[in-house]
Design an enzyme around this catalytic site. Structure first.
Site, PDB file in Angstrom:
ATOM      1  N   CYS A  77      10.323  -2.716  -4.299  1.00 42.11           N
ATOM      2  CA  CYS A  77      10.343  -3.977  -3.569  1.00 42.11           C
ATOM      3  C   CYS A  77      10.769  -5.087  -4.519  1.00 42.11           C
ATOM      4  O   CYS A  77      10.624  -4.961  -5.724  1.00 42.11           O
ATOM      5  CB  CYS A  77       8.952  -4.326  -3.077  1.00 42.11           C
ATOM      6  SG  CYS A  77       8.237  -3.067  -2.054  1.00 42.11           S
ATOM      7  N   GLU A  89       0.828  -1.212   0.000  1.00 43.52           N
ATOM      8  CA  GLU A  89       0.000   0.000   0.000  1.00 43.52           C
ATOM      9  C   GLU A  89       0.864   1.265   0.000  1.00 43.52           C
ATOM     10  O   GLU A  89       0.532   2.255  -0.652  1.00 43.52           O
ATOM     11  CB  GLU A  89      -0.921   0.012   1.231  1.00 43.52           C
ATOM     12  CG  GLU A  89      -2.030  -1.044   1.217  1.00 43.52           C
ATOM     13  CD  GLU A  89      -1.572  -2.415   1.738  1.00 43.52           C
ATOM     14  OE1 GLU A  89      -0.352  -2.654   1.899  1.00 43.52           O
ATOM     15  OE2 GLU A  89      -2.459  -3.260   1.977  1.00 43.52           O
ATOM     16  N   LEU A  90       1.986   1.216   0.748  1.00 45.84           N
ATOM     17  CA  LEU A  90       2.823   2.417   0.833  1.00 45.84           C
ATOM     18  C   LEU A  90       3.500   2.708  -0.504  1.00 45.84           C
ATOM     19  O   LEU A  90       3.618   3.851  -0.920  1.00 45.84           O
ATOM     20  CB  LEU A  90       3.877   2.249   1.939  1.00 45.84           C
ATOM     21  CG  LEU A  90       4.777   3.473   2.137  1.00 45.84           C
ATOM     22  CD1 LEU A  90       3.964   4.698   2.542  1.00 45.84           C
ATOM     23  CD2 LEU A  90       5.874   3.202   3.168  1.00 45.84           C
ATOM     24  N   HIS A 143      18.818   5.628 -11.265  1.00 44.81           N
ATOM     25  CA  HIS A 143      18.002   5.506 -10.052  1.00 44.81           C
ATOM     26  C   HIS A 143      17.238   6.790  -9.768  1.00 44.81           C
ATOM     27  O   HIS A 143      16.448   6.854  -8.836  1.00 44.81           O
ATOM     28  CB  HIS A 143      18.868   5.126  -8.857  1.00 44.81           C
ATOM     29  CG  HIS A 143      19.529   3.790  -9.046  1.00 44.81           C
ATOM     30  ND1 HIS A 143      20.736   3.656  -9.685  1.00 44.81           N
ATOM     31  CD2 HIS A 143      19.132   2.535  -8.723  1.00 44.81           C
ATOM     32  CE1 HIS A 143      21.048   2.362  -9.730  1.00 44.81           C
ATOM     33  NE2 HIS A 143      20.103   1.677  -9.158  1.00 44.81           N
ATOM     34  N   GLY A 177      20.578  -3.569 -20.015  1.00 40.86           N
ATOM     35  CA  GLY A 177      19.733  -4.724 -20.327  1.00 40.86           C
ATOM     36  C   GLY A 177      18.258  -4.423 -20.411  1.00 40.86           C
ATOM     37  O   GLY A 177      17.644  -4.602 -21.450  1.00 40.86           O
ATOM     38  N   SER A 178      17.665  -3.945 -19.319  1.00 39.96           N
ATOM     39  CA  SER A 178      16.215  -3.745 -19.358  1.00 39.96           C
ATOM     40  C   SER A 178      15.874  -2.389 -19.944  1.00 39.96           C
ATOM     41  O   SER A 178      16.626  -1.431 -19.810  1.00 39.96           O
ATOM     42  CB  SER A 178      15.631  -3.869 -17.952  1.00 39.96           C
ATOM     43  OG  SER A 178      16.259  -2.968 -17.084  1.00 39.96           O
ATOM     44  N   GLU A 198      27.483  -7.701  -2.175  1.00 39.09           N
ATOM     45  CA  GLU A 198      26.494  -7.821  -1.111  1.00 39.09           C
ATOM     46  C   GLU A 198      26.714  -9.032  -0.214  1.00 39.09           C
ATOM     47  O   GLU A 198      26.477  -8.976   0.987  1.00 39.09           O
ATOM     48  CB  GLU A 198      25.140  -7.929  -1.792  1.00 39.09           C
ATOM     49  CG  GLU A 198      23.965  -7.965  -0.894  1.00 39.09           C
ATOM     50  CD  GLU A 198      22.713  -7.987  -1.750  1.00 39.09           C
ATOM     51  OE1 GLU A 198      22.592  -7.142  -2.665  1.00 39.09           O
ATOM     52  OE2 GLU A 198      21.861  -8.849  -1.517  1.00 39.09           O
ATOM     53  N   CYS A 236      26.294  -3.321  -9.783  1.00 39.00           N
ATOM     54  CA  CYS A 236      25.817  -2.005  -9.346  1.00 39.00           C
ATOM     55  C   CYS A 236      26.083  -1.832  -7.864  1.00 39.00           C
ATOM     56  O   CYS A 236      26.096  -2.781  -7.118  1.00 39.00           O
ATOM     57  CB  CYS A 236      24.360  -1.758  -9.692  1.00 39.00           C
ATOM     58  SG  CYS A 236      23.251  -3.141  -9.609  1.00 39.00           S
TER      59      CYS A 236
END
Ligand code: GLN
Ligand code: ZN
Length: 779
Positions: free
Chosen positions: A541, A21-22, A717, A457-458, A630, A668
């Site tokens: 998300c 919802e947020l 971004h 790519g995208s 990461e 990235c």
């Protein structure tokens, strides 16, 4: 029967909303279709929902200030009034979003990954002379809101040491300045806030200090001691909980123990109970329920751990539950046998409560009943006995294992196969020839100009595209219609790139909902969810797949679309794969085999895909590894071993390629300094990498890099279109460090979150800047 009685809490909770919802409210607010009152109303209702749910589940101590419109580190910057002047563009909310996302006129603050998670925080800025002052509106607001529900809460803040260690010096700071130099001033603000909260009658405050589980210099350790001696020694303050997570406290443990703080939260999933006796006299907030995975807790083992800690213990999660989805019960398509092994945020809270109340057996009996019901339902729904499915899966997994073990290269199991957790020993995978030989073969084959322009790519994921994919999943769109729609989109993207004048094209990834989920849906051993969203940054998300069994690749995954795209143009089109480390990093991981083995299994499947792409006539194959950094262990002592096997898995994926096949990789937010040697060791022919938003920091190590390099010159971004001058300057800066023969011009990352007008305008600038730079040299 109650064996023990502890108090229960969690360190934090998801905030994006059970149905995102947020996310929807934020994005509507940003595009002007929702007013600020409606945005606040959505936020308020989500906070209420969280608190009442936690209360109803029986949790004793509720956190507050864990909500955020974008990021908790940014919230802390605002708490300290650390808003750079250039971002003061209106009221507080406008300035807040200007720091997070930039505006037409001003670039946002940098963003980077939160420790070893896929959550990104905004990097605050502080200089030697920046004024800090208390802005407690958000903290007090949430406190008051919870009180309207009759609930007392524990405000959660990023602690002062972690905050300063994660901050950047303001641009133009003197060379010797570090944010930690401002500790005294920042501590004074925390002291003021604690006094204010004490006056409000707040019982507990939580200060998050995850930096304390990393290697700290003497100076940093001294800062820990200083900070908590000072805050602990304040005459009027609430009780102080210092929360560590993502590992063991190590040297920071005695430092904290020596101060007068009241409680320390420790991560007992990834850390150990070693030396916790040093905390005698303080409350231990025992993180025995993982906030990082989706598996049910071994409650018997967790109870035993708790019993070993003495009596002054609060039961908790290992970290905030921000990193897991809301609720397993919202999933209706999972294999019931798998579902019964899973716990998301709501189930984890129930586990914490059951552990605190000593109701472990009761909770498990409930689970068993639920699993039984689910299994029976599975039988009727799918017409197959779930046991049959399970044994079939075990057989397949056995085959995958044997294949890995039999492979003449790569990892070999070092221990007996029956051991649940096995170590893997890397063997060397090499391309056929060294880089220079390959580069010559590729130059002859591809015939590219210097400073070739490409993308990552995208291309933008339009509403139409999402509707087609959703329609295909729901059965509204049949296979032919779906394939035609994807082909149309690919043809359109290829045409656009030709018109814009790019040199190496991409197919645009229209068939991919997500760069990891797409592969997880096609590999055996992964499950995907319907509602398992986890915040990545701001309103964004991801839905991490769940790796639950051994991996294999039943059929090629990307060849059909790559072949189609290449058929539409005479320019090279990159085949596009997500790398083995990233597929595992952005999935929920198995707990029964090592990370190395998990990654290796995926590498095995991808190696076959590389071969199939080559066979289909694809001459450039990009294997993205944005998550390489990461998974880097937080402690230096463990980093080399990780990088060894991670690099080896990548090389296993790509080393089967012929010399003339150009292997690209993309990373990235890789904070490349720390992993530059590893990036080099990947031995990719071309590496494209984030750089636009970290002000070209990456270029520091680029000089020693001996293969093709494309430092991003367009920050995707942010919605902002970089000016031609900016792009020209970035290309020129890169050309100073990287020889022109090896320099590529490209955006920072994939374009899927941008709009076509933004992308077209930006790429035009890239092509123009690259052509001008080519001409300059040619004159
Ligand atoms: N190829 C991917 C894309 O363009 C890479 C995304 C990423 O690095 N996160 O979307
Ligand atoms: Zn990227």
């Amino acid at each position: 029967m109650t064996i023990s009685n502890y108090t229960s809490t969690v360190l934090g909770y998801p905030r994006i909303g059970p149905r995102r919802e947020l996310k929807r409210a934020l994005e509507s607010y940003w595009d002007g279709s929702l007013d600020v009152g409606q945005l606040h109303a959505t936020a308020r209702s989500l906070r209420r929902q969280t608190w009442t749910q936690l209360r109803d589940l029986g949790l004793d101590l509720l956190p507050s200030n864990t909500f955020s419109y974008y990021d908790q580190v940014l919230d802390t910057a605002v708490l300290l009034d650390l808003i750079p002047d250039r971002h003061r563009v209106g009221d507080d909310l406008a300035s807040y979003f200007a720091m997070a996302r930039g505006t037409k006129e001003v670039a946002p603050l940098p963003m980077t990954k939160w420790f070893d998670t896929n959550y990104h925080y905004i990097v605050p800025e502080i200089g030697a002379a920046t004024t800090v002052k208390l802005n407690a509106a958000k903290v007090l607001g949430e406190l008051a809101e919870a009180r309207e529900l009759g609930l007392e809460t524990r405000p959660v803040l990023v602690g002062p040491v972690t905050f300063l260690l994660l901050s950047d010096p303001s641009p133009g700071s003197a060379p010797g300045f570090t944010p930690l130099d401002r500790l005294d001033d920042v501590l004074a603000i925390y002291a003021e806030l604690l006094a204010l909260l004490a006056a409000e009658g707040v019982g507990w405050v939580q200060l998050d200090e995850p930096s304390l589980v990393t290697d700290l210099s003497d100076r940093e350790l001294a800062a820990v001691t200083q900070a908590y001696s000072f805050l602990g020694g304040l005459p009027t303050r609430p009780q102080l909980l210092v929360a560590s997570y993502f590992g063991s406290l190590g040297e920071a443990l005695p430092a904290l123990a020596s101060t007068a703080i009241d409680a320390v939260a420790v991560d007992l999933v990834r850390g150990t109970t070693d030396s916790l006796d040093l905390l005698a006299g303080k409350t231990i907030v025992a993180g025995v329920v993982s906030g990082r995975d989706v598996w049910r807790t071994d409650l018997a083992r967790a109870s035993e751990t708790l019993r070993g800690l003495g009596s002054d213990v609060i039961v908790s999660t290992s970290c905030s539950l921000l990193h897991v989805p809301y609720d397993v019960d919202a999933e209706s398509n999972l294999d019931p046998a798998l579902a019964s092994r899973l716990a998301f945020a709501r189930q984890k809270v129930a586990e914490v409560v059951a552990l605190a109340r000593g109701e472990v057996t009761a909770l498990r009996a409930e689970d068993a009943a639920r699993a039984g019901a689910a299994a029976r339902e599975g039988v009727t729904r799918e017409g197959v006995a779930s046991e049959g499915v399970a044994s079939e899966r075990v057989a397949r997994e056995g085959a995958a294992r044997e294949r890995v073990a039999a492979a003449g290269e790569g990892f070999a199991p070092a221990g007996p196969a029956s051991e649940p957790v096995r170590e893997w020993v890397p063997r060397k995978a090499e391309r056929r020839s060294p880089y220079t030989t390959r580069a010559a073969a590729q130059a002859a084959h591809l015939n590219l100009p210097v400073l070739p322009v490409t993308t990552i790519g995208s291309f933008p994921q339009t509403g139409d595209l999402r509707a087609v994919r959703a329609g295909a999943v729901a059965g509204r769109v049949n296979e032919q219609q779906y394939e035609a729609a994807i082909e149309d989109e690919i043809a359109k993207v290829i045409r656009l790139q030709e018109e814009l004048g790019l040199d190496v094209l991409v197919h645009g990834e229209p068939e991919r909902n997500d760069m990891v989920q797409y592969f997880a849906e096609r590999l055996e051993g992964f499950a995907t969810t319907q509602h398992g969203w986890v915040q990545s940054y701001g309103s964004r998300c991801t839905r991490p797949p769940i790796m639950h069994g051994d991996v294999s690749r039943p059929v090629p995954m990307t060849v059909r679309w790559a072949r189609y795209a290449q058929s539409r143009t005479s320019k090279p089109v990159k085949g596009m794969l997500t790398g083995p480390v990233t597929i595992v990093a952005w999935s929920f991981k198995r707990a029964d085999i090592t990370l190395a083995e998990s990654v290796w299994q995926v590498a095995q499947a991808l190696r076959d895909e590389v071969r199939d792409l080559e066979d289909a006539g694809i001459s450039i194959i990009q294997v993205d590894e944005p998550a390489l950094r990461e998974l880097l262990p937080l402690r230096r002592s463990a980093q080399a071993a990780y990088l060894d096997w991670a690099v080896e898995a990548y090389r296993h994926t790509t080393s089967g390629a012929a010399d003339r096949t150009q292997i690209h990789t993309h990373l990235c937010y890789s904070d490349a300094g720390t992993v530059f040697a590893a990036i080099d060791a990947l031995d990719a022919d071309v590496t494209t990498i984030e750089s636009a938003r970290s002000h070209g920091r990456i270029l520091g190590g680029a000089a020693e890099f001996e293969r093709g390099l494309g430092p991003g010159v367009y920050d995707i971004h942010s919605p902002r279109v970089p000016t031609l001058d900016e792009v020209t300057a970035s290309v020129a800066a890169a050309a100073k460090v990287i020889p022109r023969e090896r320099l590529w011009v490209n955006p920072d990352c994939g374009l899927k979150t941008r709009t076509y007008p933004q992308v077209e305008a930006s790429l035009k600038h890239l092509v123009t800047a690259a052509r001008a730079a080519r001409d300059q040299k040619d004159q």
